[in-house]
Design an enzyme around this catalytic site. Structure first.
Site, PDB file in Angstrom:
ATOM      1  N   ASP A 214      32.870 -30.429  12.219  1.00  0.00           N
ATOM      2  CA  ASP A 214      31.940 -31.189  11.718  1.00  0.00           C
ATOM      3  C   ASP A 214      31.134 -31.432  10.251  1.00  0.00           C
ATOM      4  O   ASP A 214      32.210 -30.858   9.252  1.00  0.00           O
ATOM      5  CB  ASP A 214      30.422 -30.871  11.777  1.00  0.00           C
ATOM      6  CG  ASP A 214      30.059 -29.093  10.989  1.00  0.00           C
ATOM      7  OD1 ASP A 214      29.581 -29.019  10.168  1.00  0.00           O
ATOM      8  OD2 ASP A 214      30.670 -28.274  11.329  1.00  0.00           O
ATOM      9  N   ASP A 216      28.778 -31.314   8.619  1.00  0.00           N
ATOM     10  CA  ASP A 216      27.806 -30.377   7.570  1.00  0.00           C
ATOM     11  C   ASP A 216      26.493 -31.834   7.378  1.00  0.00           C
ATOM     12  O   ASP A 216      26.556 -32.042   8.958  1.00  0.00           O
ATOM     13  CB  ASP A 216      27.595 -29.945   6.202  1.00  0.00           C
ATOM     14  CG  ASP A 216      27.423 -28.140   5.849  1.00  0.00           C
ATOM     15  OD1 ASP A 216      26.359 -28.288   6.723  1.00  0.00           O
ATOM     16  OD2 ASP A 216      26.395 -28.975   5.100  1.00  0.00           O
TER      17      ASP A 216
END
Ligand code: ADE
Length: 273
Positions: A214, A216
């Site tokens: 991801d 974040d």
């Protein structure tokens, strides 16, 4: 060389024992208590390996409660010379994309409740205080071999990277995520510290494949990290990390590590006051 034994610490979802042939299970205890789970011993293309699920096979141990001391102690006591680990992480840089693998070479420590040394003053700990150098936390030789495997397999990867380890279990706030970027971090996770530090104290050759799941939450135009998002990306890419392990372990086993291991032992020994 036959003296090589590789410990594999599998992060969330990357602890599949099927990668090992001739498997058996071994429950062990250490002066620091029990490791996260039973050790799964076996071989990969003829090389002895031990697989350990960092968070337990049922994923019931949070990042602050993993017994990192026991995990590393157990692998060392079983004769491991190397530890190759996987860890899920968030990207703090645009060019490091979900699905990429980062061969982290240093870290920033934002943990605050973990024991970072074997020399902790407990009853069964070795005597003294260990000031282990952290200028090169990860084994450059092992990292180079993992990089070779990543290149051979054609996987998107980054040969270097700064890992920032947070305490967790919560994810970072947007303000923190932006701060980690300003501070020079490339990726963020919850487990590199103190695992790599203890491996260094133990004189082991340790390398980490950080699997990006991801961005974040620092980007305004991208979905913020959640368990669902991280798991979904992880499942899509976990096979890559497994393929790298299957490729790199014979490469590690083909080399002579006598001098490197001797140097590591010497560094540890000289660090104790
Ligand atoms: N593990 C996977 N993604 C993460 C993130 N964004 N922060 C901390 N740990 C993670």
């Amino acid at each position: 060389m036959s003296c090589v034994k590789v410990g594999i610490i599998g992060g969330s979802g990357l602890d599949d024992p099927n990668i090992l042939e001739n498997r058996s299970e071994k429950s062990v205890d250490t002066p620091y208590g029990k490791p996260s789970d039973a050790l799964i011993t076996g071989t990969i293309k003829g090389t002895n390996c031990i697989l350990l699920a960092r968070h337990g096979r049922k994923h019931n141990i949070g990042p602050s409660h993993v017994n990192y001391q026991a995990n590393i102690h157990a692998l060392k006591a079983e004769g491991c010379t190397h530890i190759v680990v996987t860890t899920a992480c968030g990207s703090l840089q645009e060019h490091i994309q979900p699905g990429d693998i980062v061969l982290i070479d240093t870290f920033i420590d934002r943990t605050h409740k973990r024991v970072q040394t074997f020399y902790d003053g407990s009853a069964n700990a070795p005597k003294g205080i260990c000031h282990i150098p952290m200028n090169e936390p990860f084994c450059p030789r092992t990292r180079k071999l993992v990089e070779t495997s990543l290149k051979e397999l054609g996987y998107g990867h980054h040969a270097n990277g700064v890992m920032l380890t947070i305490e967790g279990p919560r994810f970072s706030t947007k303000a923190e995520s932006k701060l980690w970027r300003i501070q020079g971090a490339d990726v963020v996770n919850m487990s590199t510290v103190p695992e790599v530090i203890l491996a260094k104290e133990a004189g082991l050759c340790y390398a980490s494949m950080a699997l990006v799941t991801d961005y974040d939450c620092w980007r305004d135009d991208t979905e913020a990290v959640s368990v669902e998002l991280a798991l979904e990306t992880f499942k899509k890419n976990a096979q890559k990390a497994i393929n790298v392990l299957l490729d790199v372990i014979p490469r590690i086993a083909a080399e002579d590590w006598t001098q490197t291991l001797k140097d590591n032992e010497e560094t540890s020994r000289k660090s104790v006051m």
